[in-house]
Design an enzyme around this catalytic site. Sequence first.
Site, short mmCIF file in Angstrom:
data_model
loop_
_atom_site.label_atom_id
_atom_site.label_comp_id
_atom_site.label_asym_id
_atom_site.label_seq_id
_atom_site.Cartn_x
_atom_site.Cartn_y
_atom_site.Cartn_z
N CYS A 79 -16.97 107.21 -29.74
CA CYS A 79 -15.57 107.54 -29.31
C CYS A 79 -15.88 108.42 -28.25
O CYS A 79 -16.05 108.01 -27.06
CB CYS A 79 -14.97 107.95 -30.59
SG CYS A 79 -13.12 107.85 -30.29
N HIS A 167 -15.55 104.21 -34.93
CA HIS A 167 -16.11 105.19 -35.81
C HIS A 167 -16.99 104.29 -37.02
O HIS A 167 -16.48 104.04 -37.89
CB HIS A 167 -15.02 106.07 -36.35
CG HIS A 167 -14.21 106.89 -35.29
ND1 HIS A 167 -14.96 108.15 -35.24
CD2 HIS A 167 -13.41 106.80 -34.78
CE1 HIS A 167 -14.17 108.77 -34.42
NE2 HIS A 167 -13.06 107.94 -34.10
N GLU A 169 -18.84 105.97 -38.92
CA GLU A 169 -19.08 106.83 -40.18
C GLU A 169 -17.85 106.82 -41.18
O GLU A 169 -17.97 107.39 -42.32
CB GLU A 169 -18.97 108.17 -39.51
CG GLU A 169 -17.67 109.01 -39.02
CD GLU A 169 -17.48 108.51 -37.52
OE1 GLU A 169 -18.13 107.52 -36.97
OE2 GLU A 169 -16.72 109.20 -36.77
N SER A 221 -21.95 132.88 -60.29
CA SER A 221 -20.67 132.76 -60.57
C SER A 221 -20.37 131.81 -61.78
O SER A 221 -19.14 131.88 -62.15
CB SER A 221 -19.94 132.19 -59.37
OG SER A 221 -20.07 131.04 -59.25
N GLY A 223 -20.67 128.92 -61.27
CA GLY A 223 -20.33 127.65 -60.34
C GLY A 223 -21.62 126.80 -60.12
O GLY A 223 -22.71 127.29 -60.12
N VAL A 224 -21.54 125.56 -59.39
CA VAL A 224 -22.62 124.79 -59.09
C VAL A 224 -23.37 125.38 -58.05
O VAL A 224 -24.67 125.60 -58.38
CB VAL A 224 -22.15 123.51 -58.81
CG1 VAL A 224 -23.28 122.43 -58.37
CG2 VAL A 224 -21.44 122.79 -59.85
N SER A 226 -24.17 128.59 -56.99
CA SER A 226 -24.99 129.75 -57.16
C SER A 226 -26.07 129.47 -58.34
O SER A 226 -27.14 129.70 -58.27
CB SER A 226 -24.19 131.14 -57.53
OG SER A 226 -23.38 130.94 -58.81
#
Length: 509
Positions: A79, A167, A169, A221, A223-224, A226
Amino acid sequence: MNETILILDFGSQYTQLIARRVRELNVYCEIHPFNKIPEDLSQVKGVILSGSPFSVRDEKSPIPDLTNIRKKFPLLGVCYGAQFLAQSNGGEVLPSKIREYGRANLGFIDYDSLLMKGMSHNSQVWMSHGDTILNLPEDFNIITSTESVKVAGFKVDNEETYGIQFHPEVYHTSEGSMLLNNFVVNICRCSQNWTPDSFVETTVASLKEKLGNDKVVLGLSGGVDSSVAAILLHKAIGKNLYCIFVDNGLLRKNEFEDVLHSYKDLGLNVKGVDASDRFLNGLKGVEEPEAKRKVIGNTFIEVFDHEAHLIQDVKWLAQGTIYPDVIESISVKGPSATIKSHHNVGGLPDFMKLKVVEPLNTLFKDEVRLIGRTMEMPSFILDRHPFPGPGLGIRILGEVTRERVKILQEVDHIFIQGLRDDNLYNEVWQSLAVLLPVNSVGVMGDERTYENVVALRAVGSTDGMTADWSHLPYEFLAKVSNRIINQVKGVNRVVYDISSKPPSTIEWE
Ligand code: XMP
């Protein structure tokens, strides 16, 4: 080091998508701003120029210096990237007469061009630009056209330099991955050996080398990110990794105990710190959302700093920073306006004087999960919904008190458990309950009640940047709502949030 595709960013909203598509081909790539081309290009096998919100005709349009790139590496302009190549070599780019937005089909394809190999006649592509290349420089040749865009793609004579005005992608370009594969594999000759296994192997080896016998501290935490960072570091340095998991009193019901337990099961050297009183005291009388975030963020830093100092001779601070955070901080548009301050971006203050190690800072979120799976981490940790650092603190609207935390924990627990029981948990990207700062009138038995209202929210998303509310089955919502009102004292009304992001956000504060 990995063979790398360098993506130069001109500010397109799709730049990250290019990176993801390249990585899906098991080829490592990095995004750099167009005006900050790295000096060391020794690992680079090819370069992609992204799209841009600018027009090449703008006075202030971004202009890269391609001296070290053009003719030295295969080059693909997408582009804006293609229009820049055409215009800067004497071609003509003009505002397009027909607005070239949306779907189009490749009518002409030059099958002698390596870039177009295997593409189908009439293949659907996605156009999104206000300009078009009207005339190409002499040594540029058209390799594909659509009905209305003659120069949909070009190649430069005697060099591996290409441009496409659509594009590859985006999802709507049905053979976009094939085109990128042609570029990355057939033209750049990348060997496609960047896999989760190889990532784990090389990262663990380089962490070992970098950290040696040093001690490292990491804040977990639940979470995934950490958690995966911790396991990678644990593989590299074992007991020299000191993990700290802080209970801020704003976690989900039983979360602190459950998560701590599973970290220990994974062999991590982890210390659980109950600082809930400190957080809840700090939150007394605080109602404004950003003020709450600041109190929670600052208290976390104080607690963490205190704990880190208890570890003798610690040299490093590990963080679970992922690639989108890094890209955001160096992006061409500059950091986007702060809508909510996320305290996990930006790191901890200088006074900790620790060196920082961020083993996931080249990965996208879904890649982090893949790495976790490769290391055989449990789904309990890998597949959990995102949970904000300030926790329930930003889901209790108005003042946060221990009683209100307790009410919300119960409501949230029934909702989440219900989703799990009905196999809906993995169907939604994130789910949460919000305690509203209003009471409503109800009737229970013969009694009038005047109690809390809670809102349930479930959304589908891929990255949290945009989200759509989930169409959970009515039967499920009815069941959960009944349970909540019957079982949680102090709640007499449940509502379901049907707003999308934008214009709403996922969290209510
Ligand atoms: P919003 O509410 O901005 O949320 O649409 C997008 C995603 O970010 C999470 N979130 C946070 N995470 N600290 C965090 O660590 C925060 O202050 C914070 N605020 C929102 C939110 O849960 C969602 O996944």
